[in-house]
Design a protein around this motif. Structure first.
Motif, PDB file in Angstrom:
ATOM      1  N   HIS A  59     -30.271 -23.242   7.772  1.00  0.00           N
ATOM      2  CA  HIS A  59     -30.685 -22.823   6.428  1.00  0.00           C
ATOM      3  C   HIS A  59     -31.939 -21.947   6.514  1.00  0.00           C
ATOM      4  CE1 HIS A  59     -31.762 -22.901   2.204  1.00  0.00           C
ATOM      5  NE2 HIS A  59     -32.964 -23.299   2.578  1.00  0.00           N
ATOM      6  N   ASN A  60     -32.921 -22.375   7.304  1.00  0.00           N
ATOM      7  CA  ASN A  60     -34.157 -21.602   7.438  1.00  0.00           C
ATOM      8  C   ASN A  60     -33.890 -20.224   8.035  1.00  0.00           C
ATOM      9  OD1 ASN A  60     -35.436 -23.857   6.433  1.00  0.00           O
ATOM     10  ND2 ASN A  60     -36.341 -24.457   8.382  1.00  0.00           N
ATOM     11  N   ILE A  61     -33.010 -20.160   9.010  1.00  0.00           N
ATOM     12  CA  ILE A  61     -32.639 -18.873   9.596  1.00  0.00           C
ATOM     13  C   ILE A  61     -32.006 -17.986   8.529  1.00  0.00           C
ATOM     14  CG2 ILE A  61     -31.042 -17.756  11.225  1.00  0.00           C
ATOM     15  CD1 ILE A  61     -31.624 -20.148  13.144  1.00  0.00           C
ATOM     16  N   ASP A  62     -31.132 -18.563   7.715  1.00  0.00           N
ATOM     17  CA  ASP A  62     -30.500 -17.793   6.640  1.00  0.00           C
ATOM     18  C   ASP A  62     -31.544 -17.220   5.686  1.00  0.00           C
ATOM     19  OD1 ASP A  62     -27.946 -18.330   7.614  1.00  0.00           O
ATOM     20  OD2 ASP A  62     -27.572 -19.967   6.190  1.00  0.00           O
ATOM     21  N   VAL A  63     -32.538 -18.030   5.300  1.00  0.00           N
ATOM     22  CA  VAL A  63     -33.589 -17.573   4.382  1.00  0.00           C
ATOM     23  C   VAL A  63     -34.376 -16.423   5.002  1.00  0.00           C
ATOM     24  CG1 VAL A  63     -35.765 -18.240   3.250  1.00  0.00           C
ATOM     25  CG2 VAL A  63     -33.785 -19.773   3.154  1.00  0.00           C
ATOM     26  N   ALA A  64     -34.787 -16.592   6.253  1.00  0.00           N
ATOM     27  CA  ALA A  64     -35.586 -15.561   6.923  1.00  0.00           C
ATOM     28  C   ALA A  64     -34.790 -14.275   7.113  1.00  0.00           C
ATOM     29  CB  ALA A  64     -36.105 -16.073   8.260  1.00  0.00           C
ATOM     30  N   LEU A  65     -33.541 -14.403   7.538  1.00  0.00           N
ATOM     31  CA  LEU A  65     -32.729 -13.208   7.760  1.00  0.00           C
ATOM     32  C   LEU A  65     -32.405 -12.496   6.446  1.00  0.00           C
ATOM     33  CD1 LEU A  65     -30.291 -14.378  10.578  1.00  0.00           C
ATOM     34  CD2 LEU A  65     -32.268 -12.845  10.784  1.00  0.00           C
ATOM     35  N   ALA A  66     -32.168 -13.247   5.384  1.00  0.00           N
ATOM     36  CA  ALA A  66     -31.906 -12.617   4.079  1.00  0.00           C
ATOM     37  C   ALA A  66     -33.105 -11.781   3.646  1.00  0.00           C
ATOM     38  CB  ALA A  66     -31.578 -13.680   3.029  1.00  0.00           C
ATOM     39  N   ALA A  67     -34.306 -12.271   3.886  1.00  0.00           N
ATOM     40  CA  ALA A  67     -35.513 -11.514   3.537  1.00  0.00           C
ATOM     41  C   ALA A  67     -35.604 -10.221   4.344  1.00  0.00           C
ATOM     42  CB  ALA A  67     -36.761 -12.365   3.750  1.00  0.00           C
ATOM     43  N   ALA A  68     -34.976 -10.221   5.519  1.00  0.00           N
ATOM     44  CA  ALA A  68     -34.976  -9.034   6.382  1.00  0.00           C
ATOM     45  C   ALA A  68     -33.785  -8.120   6.091  1.00  0.00           C
ATOM     46  CB  ALA A  68     -34.950  -9.462   7.852  1.00  0.00           C
ATOM     47  N   GLY A  69     -32.900  -8.539   5.189  1.00  0.00           N
ATOM     48  CA  GLY A  69     -31.752  -7.719   4.844  1.00  0.00           C
ATOM     49  C   GLY A  69     -30.553  -7.919   5.745  1.00  0.00           C
ATOM     50  N   CYS A  70     -30.477  -9.080   6.386  1.00  0.00           N
ATOM     51  CA  CYS A  70     -29.337  -9.339   7.261  1.00  0.00           C
ATOM     52  C   CYS A  70     -28.957 -10.819   7.190  1.00  0.00           C
ATOM     53  CB  CYS A  70     -29.628  -8.894   8.697  1.00  0.00           C
ATOM     54  SG  CYS A  70     -31.142  -9.508   9.420  1.00  0.00           S
ATOM     55  N   GLY A  71     -28.015 -11.227   8.019  1.00  0.00           N
ATOM     56  CA  GLY A  71     -27.549 -12.608   8.040  1.00  0.00           C
ATOM     57  C   GLY A  71     -27.266 -13.066   9.453  1.00  0.00           C
ATOM     58  N   ARG A  72     -26.743 -14.291   9.573  1.00  0.00           N
ATOM     59  CA  ARG A  72     -26.484 -14.844  10.907  1.00  0.00           C
ATOM     60  C   ARG A  72     -25.465 -14.033  11.706  1.00  0.00           C
ATOM     61  NH1 ARG A  72     -24.969 -20.733  10.275  1.00  0.00           N
ATOM     62  NH2 ARG A  72     -25.207 -20.384   8.058  1.00  0.00           N
ATOM     63  N   GLU A  73     -24.568 -13.323  11.037  1.00  0.00           N
ATOM     64  CA  GLU A  73     -23.598 -12.483  11.758  1.00  0.00           C
ATOM     65  C   GLU A  73     -24.279 -11.297  12.433  1.00  0.00           C
ATOM     66  OE1 GLU A  73     -19.754 -11.885  10.527  1.00  0.00           O
ATOM     67  OE2 GLU A  73     -19.545 -13.901   9.713  1.00  0.00           O
ATOM     68  N   ASP A  74     -25.526 -11.020  12.062  1.00  0.00           N
ATOM     69  CA  ASP A  74     -26.280  -9.911  12.652  1.00  0.00           C
ATOM     70  C   ASP A  74     -27.164 -10.353  13.820  1.00  0.00           C
ATOM     71  OD1 ASP A  74     -25.397  -7.864  10.752  1.00  0.00           O
ATOM     72  OD2 ASP A  74     -26.538  -9.041   9.287  1.00  0.00           O
ATOM     73  N   ILE A  75     -27.157 -11.648  14.134  1.00  0.00           N
ATOM     74  CA  ILE A  75     -27.960 -12.135  15.258  1.00  0.00           C
ATOM     75  C   ILE A  75     -27.380 -11.589  16.559  1.00  0.00           C
ATOM     76  CG2 ILE A  75     -28.676 -14.177  16.579  1.00  0.00           C
ATOM     77  CD1 ILE A  75     -28.615 -15.745  13.908  1.00  0.00           C
ATOM     78  N   VAL A  76     -28.254 -11.011  17.384  1.00  0.00           N
ATOM     79  CA  VAL A  76     -27.802 -10.503  18.678  1.00  0.00           C
ATOM     80  C   VAL A  76     -28.208 -11.433  19.816  1.00  0.00           C
ATOM     81  CG1 VAL A  76     -27.687  -8.095  17.968  1.00  0.00           C
ATOM     82  CG2 VAL A  76     -29.813  -8.972  18.905  1.00  0.00           C
ATOM     83  N   LYS A  77     -29.277 -12.214  19.622  1.00  0.00           N
ATOM     84  CA  LYS A  77     -29.752 -13.124  20.674  1.00  0.00           C
ATOM     85  C   LYS A  77     -30.447 -14.308  20.033  1.00  0.00           C
ATOM     86  CE  LYS A  77     -30.970 -14.341  24.932  1.00  0.00           C
ATOM     87  NZ  LYS A  77     -30.868 -15.781  24.949  1.00  0.00           N
ATOM     88  N   GLU A  78     -30.136 -15.487  20.522  1.00  0.00           N
ATOM     89  CA  GLU A  78     -30.812 -16.702  20.068  1.00  0.00           C
ATOM     90  C   GLU A  78     -31.174 -17.537  21.289  1.00  0.00           C
ATOM     91  OE1 GLU A  78     -27.748 -18.588  17.713  1.00  0.00           O
ATOM     92  OE2 GLU A  78     -26.732 -19.330  19.501  1.00  0.00           O
ATOM     93  N   THR A  79     -32.263 -18.252  21.157  1.00  0.00           N
ATOM     94  CA  THR A  79     -32.644 -19.231  22.172  1.00  0.00           C
ATOM     95  C   THR A  79     -32.830 -20.558  21.463  1.00  0.00           C
ATOM     96  OG1 THR A  79     -33.764 -17.498  23.437  1.00  0.00           O
ATOM     97  CG2 THR A  79     -34.265 -19.777  24.029  1.00  0.00           C
ATOM     98  N   VAL A  80     -32.140 -21.581  21.958  1.00  0.00           N
ATOM     99  CA  VAL A  80     -32.140 -22.902  21.349  1.00  0.00           C
ATOM    100  C   VAL A  80     -32.843 -23.860  22.308  1.00  0.00           C
ATOM    101  CG1 VAL A  80     -30.683 -24.768  20.444  1.00  0.00           C
ATOM    102  CG2 VAL A  80     -29.931 -22.374  20.234  1.00  0.00           C
ATOM    103  N   TYR A  81     -33.920 -24.476  21.837  1.00  0.00           N
ATOM    104  CA  TYR A  81     -34.677 -25.449  22.632  1.00  0.00           C
ATOM    105  C   TYR A  81     -34.330 -26.837  22.115  1.00  0.00           C
ATOM    106  CZ  TYR A  81     -37.269 -21.231  23.713  1.00  0.00           C
ATOM    107  OH  TYR A  81     -37.603 -19.954  24.100  1.00  0.00           O
ATOM    108  N   VAL A  82     -33.896 -27.722  23.015  1.00  0.00           N
ATOM    109  CA  VAL A  82     -33.420 -29.040  22.623  1.00  0.00           C
ATOM    110  C   VAL A  82     -34.146 -30.125  23.415  1.00  0.00           C
ATOM    111  CG1 VAL A  82     -31.404 -30.531  22.389  1.00  0.00           C
ATOM    112  CG2 VAL A  82     -31.146 -28.058  22.127  1.00  0.00           C
ATOM    113  N   VAL A  83     -34.822 -31.015  22.699  1.00  0.00           N
ATOM    114  CA  VAL A  83     -35.475 -32.170  23.325  1.00  0.00           C
ATOM    115  C   VAL A  83     -34.403 -33.203  23.653  1.00  0.00           C
ATOM    116  CG1 VAL A  83     -37.131 -34.044  22.962  1.00  0.00           C
ATOM    117  CG2 VAL A  83     -37.620 -31.757  22.056  1.00  0.00           C
ATOM    118  N   ASP A  84     -34.525 -33.818  24.817  1.00  0.00           N
ATOM    119  CA  ASP A  84     -33.574 -34.857  25.245  1.00  0.00           C
ATOM    120  C   ASP A  84     -32.132 -34.351  25.214  1.00  0.00           C
ATOM    121  OD1 ASP A  84     -35.653 -36.690  25.622  1.00  0.00           O
ATOM    122  OD2 ASP A  84     -35.556 -37.328  23.534  1.00  0.00           O
ATOM    123  N   TYR A  85     -31.923 -33.147  25.745  1.00  0.00           N
ATOM    124  CA  TYR A  85     -30.596 -32.549  25.743  1.00  0.00           C
ATOM    125  C   TYR A  85     -29.586 -33.421  26.491  1.00  0.00           C
ATOM    126  CZ  TYR A  85     -26.631 -29.783  27.005  1.00  0.00           C
ATOM    127  OH  TYR A  85     -25.348 -29.370  27.193  1.00  0.00           O
TER     128      TYR A  85
END
Length: 132
Positions: A59-85
């Motif tokens: 949801h937070n990513i959607d809010v931030a990307l909407a403010a930038a004029g794009c959406g999750r389909e426009d993401i080219v790179k993501e890094t996911v950090y997971v505790v206790d993976y």
């Protein structure tokens, strides 16, 4: 010539002076998001498990990307950090992150021992292409 625009979208928690939620690079048409965690707009952590936190992060990513004029389909790179993976977390984490999205970006998942707050279990940072 490129220029920078710093965004603090309404609906996202923000700690002034610590980070800018999104930085746009005009000319390169890129949006860089600060690592998103499961804070609601008031800075309250949502969820005590990985998947619930990831739903808030999406949801937070959607809010931030909407403010930038794009959406999750426009993401080219993501890094996911997971505790206790653990491998069994993948389906729930990426299910939440990919909900309502038909394409997946380049992605890196990093298992970590801790993030900045012991209650925060997941953090995602994103680079997106702003549509022309």
């Amino acid at each position: 010539m490129s220029s920078l625009e710093r965004l603090t979208p309404s609906g996202l928690h923000h700690v002034p002076g610590a980070f800018t939620p999104a930085v746009l690079v005009h000319g390169a048409d890129l949006a860089f998001l600060s690592g998103q965690v499961a804070w609601d707009e008031n800075g309250v952590l949502t969820g005590e498990d990985h998947v619930t936190q990831m739903h808030q992060i999406a949801h937070n990513i959607d809010v931030a990307l909407a403010a930038a004029g794009c959406g999750r389909e426009d993401i080219v790179k993501e890094t996911v950090y997971v505790v206790d993976y653990r491998p069994e977390l993948i389906a729930g984490l990426f299910g939440a992150l990919r909900r309502e999205v038909s394409v997946a970006p380049a992605s890196t998942l990093v298992g970590v021992s801790a993030l900045f707050d012991p209650a925060v279990l997941v953090e995602v940072d994103v680079v997106a292409k702003i549509p022309a």
